[in-house]
Design a protein around this motif. Sequence first.
Motif, PDB file in Angstrom:
ATOM      1  N   UNK A 252       0.625  -1.111  -0.045  1.00  0.00           N
ATOM      2  CA  UNK A 252       0.172   0.059  -0.095  1.00  0.00           C
ATOM      3  C   UNK A 252       0.835   1.259   0.062  1.00  0.00           C
ATOM      4  N   UNK A 253       2.145   1.152  -0.212  1.00  0.00           N
ATOM      5  CA  UNK A 253       2.719   2.326  -0.468  1.00  0.00           C
ATOM      6  C   UNK A 253       3.897   2.404  -1.545  1.00  0.00           C
ATOM      7  N   UNK A 254       4.411   3.440  -1.912  1.00  0.00           N
ATOM      8  CA  UNK A 254       5.458   3.472  -2.880  1.00  0.00           C
ATOM      9  C   UNK A 254       6.747   3.684  -2.087  1.00  0.00           C
ATOM     10  N   UNK A 255       7.707   3.063  -2.729  1.00  0.00           N
ATOM     11  CA  UNK A 255       9.337   3.125  -2.074  1.00  0.00           C
ATOM     12  C   UNK A 255      10.240   3.056  -3.112  1.00  0.00           C
ATOM     13  N   UNK A 256      11.660   3.286  -2.563  1.00  0.00           N
ATOM     14  CA  UNK A 256      12.618   3.318  -3.521  1.00  0.00           C
ATOM     15  C   UNK A 256      13.839   2.616  -2.770  1.00  0.00           C
ATOM     16  N   UNK A 257      14.760   2.292  -3.716  1.00  0.00           N
ATOM     17  CA  UNK A 257      15.980   1.740  -3.183  1.00  0.00           C
ATOM     18  C   UNK A 257      17.086   2.739  -3.874  1.00  0.00           C
ATOM     19  N   UNK A 258      17.151   3.921  -3.153  1.00  0.00           N
ATOM     20  CA  UNK A 258      18.259   4.979  -3.666  1.00  0.00           C
ATOM     21  C   UNK A 258      17.445   5.650  -4.894  1.00  0.00           C
ATOM     22  N   UNK A 259      18.207   5.808  -5.998  1.00  0.00           N
ATOM     23  CA  UNK A 259      17.566   6.525  -6.867  1.00  0.00           C
ATOM     24  C   UNK A 259      17.824   5.443  -8.228  1.00  0.00           C
ATOM     25  N   UNK A 260      17.648   4.049  -7.767  1.00  0.00           N
ATOM     26  CA  UNK A 260      17.982   3.187  -8.939  1.00  0.00           C
ATOM     27  C   UNK A 260      16.487   2.484  -9.161  1.00  0.00           C
ATOM     28  N   UNK A 261      15.814   1.992  -7.953  1.00  0.00           N
ATOM     29  CA  UNK A 261      14.660   1.331  -8.026  1.00  0.00           C
ATOM     30  C   UNK A 261      13.426   1.821  -7.235  1.00  0.00           C
ATOM     31  N   UNK A 262      12.374   1.684  -7.927  1.00  0.00           N
ATOM     32  CA  UNK A 262      11.101   2.374  -7.483  1.00  0.00           C
ATOM     33  C   UNK A 262      10.097   1.070  -7.655  1.00  0.00           C
ATOM     34  N   UNK A 263       9.279   1.081  -6.438  1.00  0.00           N
ATOM     35  CA  UNK A 263       8.719  -0.296  -5.903  1.00  0.00           C
ATOM     36  C   UNK A 263       7.313  -0.128  -5.163  1.00  0.00           C
ATOM     37  N   UNK A 264       6.522  -1.066  -5.059  1.00  0.00           N
ATOM     38  CA  UNK A 264       5.599  -1.043  -4.032  1.00  0.00           C
ATOM     39  C   UNK A 264       5.816  -1.537  -3.136  1.00  0.00           C
ATOM     40  N   UNK A 265       5.446  -1.032  -1.883  1.00  0.00           N
ATOM     41  CA  UNK A 265       5.997  -1.726  -0.679  1.00  0.00           C
ATOM     42  C   UNK A 265       4.670  -2.345   0.302  1.00  0.00           C
ATOM     43  N   UNK A 266       5.216  -3.339   0.991  1.00  0.00           N
ATOM     44  CA  UNK A 266       3.798  -3.926   1.914  1.00  0.00           C
ATOM     45  C   UNK A 266       3.924  -3.171   2.921  1.00  0.00           C
ATOM     46  N   UNK A 267       2.660  -3.285   3.793  1.00  0.00           N
ATOM     47  CA  UNK A 267       2.640  -2.506   4.928  1.00  0.00           C
ATOM     48  C   UNK A 267       3.447  -3.511   6.041  1.00  0.00           C
ATOM     49  N   UNK A 268       3.489  -2.757   7.425  1.00  0.00           N
ATOM     50  CA  UNK A 268       4.593  -3.612   8.321  1.00  0.00           C
ATOM     51  C   UNK A 268       4.285  -5.121   8.510  1.00  0.00           C
ATOM     52  N   UNK A 269       3.047  -5.304   8.670  1.00  0.00           N
ATOM     53  CA  UNK A 269       2.548  -6.928   9.239  1.00  0.00           C
ATOM     54  C   UNK A 269       2.830  -7.706   7.936  1.00  0.00           C
ATOM     55  N   UNK A 270       2.539  -7.168   6.695  1.00  0.00           N
ATOM     56  CA  UNK A 270       2.948  -8.126   5.466  1.00  0.00           C
ATOM     57  C   UNK A 270       4.489  -7.917   5.066  1.00  0.00           C
ATOM     58  N   UNK A 271       5.132  -7.082   5.527  1.00  0.00           N
ATOM     59  CA  UNK A 271       6.495  -7.021   5.457  1.00  0.00           C
ATOM     60  C   UNK A 271       7.105  -8.145   6.151  1.00  0.00           C
ATOM     61  N   UNK A 272       6.817  -8.277   7.574  1.00  0.00           N
ATOM     62  CA  UNK A 272       7.304  -9.135   8.317  1.00  0.00           C
ATOM     63  C   UNK A 272       7.084 -10.494   8.150  1.00  0.00           C
ATOM     64  N   UNK A 273       5.733 -10.771   7.659  1.00  0.00           N
ATOM     65  CA  UNK A 273       5.463 -12.247   7.229  1.00  0.00           C
ATOM     66  C   UNK A 273       6.344 -12.665   6.053  1.00  0.00           C
ATOM     67  N   UNK A 274       6.421 -11.612   4.767  1.00  0.00           N
ATOM     68  CA  UNK A 274       7.006 -11.652   3.750  1.00  0.00           C
ATOM     69  C   UNK A 274       8.449 -12.197   3.753  1.00  0.00           C
ATOM     70  N   UNK A 275       9.121 -11.242   4.519  1.00  0.00           N
ATOM     71  CA  UNK A 275      10.685 -11.127   4.795  1.00  0.00           C
ATOM     72  C   UNK A 275      10.907 -12.377   5.614  1.00  0.00           C
ATOM     73  N   UNK A 276       9.947 -12.736   6.769  1.00  0.00           N
ATOM     74  CA  UNK A 276      10.524 -13.978   7.418  1.00  0.00           C
ATOM     75  C   UNK A 276      10.280 -15.353   6.611  1.00  0.00           C
TER      76      UNK A 276
END
Length: 176
Positions: free
Chosen positions: A77-101
């Motif tokens: 539900x949000x836009x994000x970047x890795x520096x000025x190289x990569x533009x992406x859609x980011x998960x919310x915090x709960x989803x990020x924890x689940x997916x990264x885990x």
Amino acid sequence: MPSIPLFSIVIFPNEDQIQQVKKFKQLLKSKIGWFGSTNAAAHITVINFENELTLALYIEQIREYCKTVTPQNVIFNSWGTFGEKTFFISPDEKSKLYLNSLISQLHSFIGFKTNNINAHLTIARGLDAEKMTTAKTIFSNTEVNLEFICDAIYIRKFNNKTQQYTDIVEKIHFEC
């Protein structure tokens, strides 16, 4: 130039969301021209394998791991970047924890080292500062809310004709 891995294990959002991400990419392409991942289907990368032998060494472990994973609803539900190289859609915090885990645990389960896991849906990669500024401007007032049940991983094979990971080799459902 590094070689392209032959196999990529990924998580896909649903088909409507894949089409929505494709529209985002087409809009950006109309403004800045071609960029890395222009034609790639929306996905979350889990792990890549260089060749069939390497995948064969780990496939049974991957299937076993998937039997231990509980499916979960995830939200991007949000836009994000890795520096000025990569533009992406980011998960919310709960989803990020689940997916990264999930990704980190799979890596550990098959004996791989875990490096900077950061689950996301890439819109564009390989951008320069000017193209990143354009991407941020285009999408700054665009609401994004992609929600789906993460219940499987997919093994994709690189297709030399399409120059994309268009060949789905296997879908492995989570069974816990």
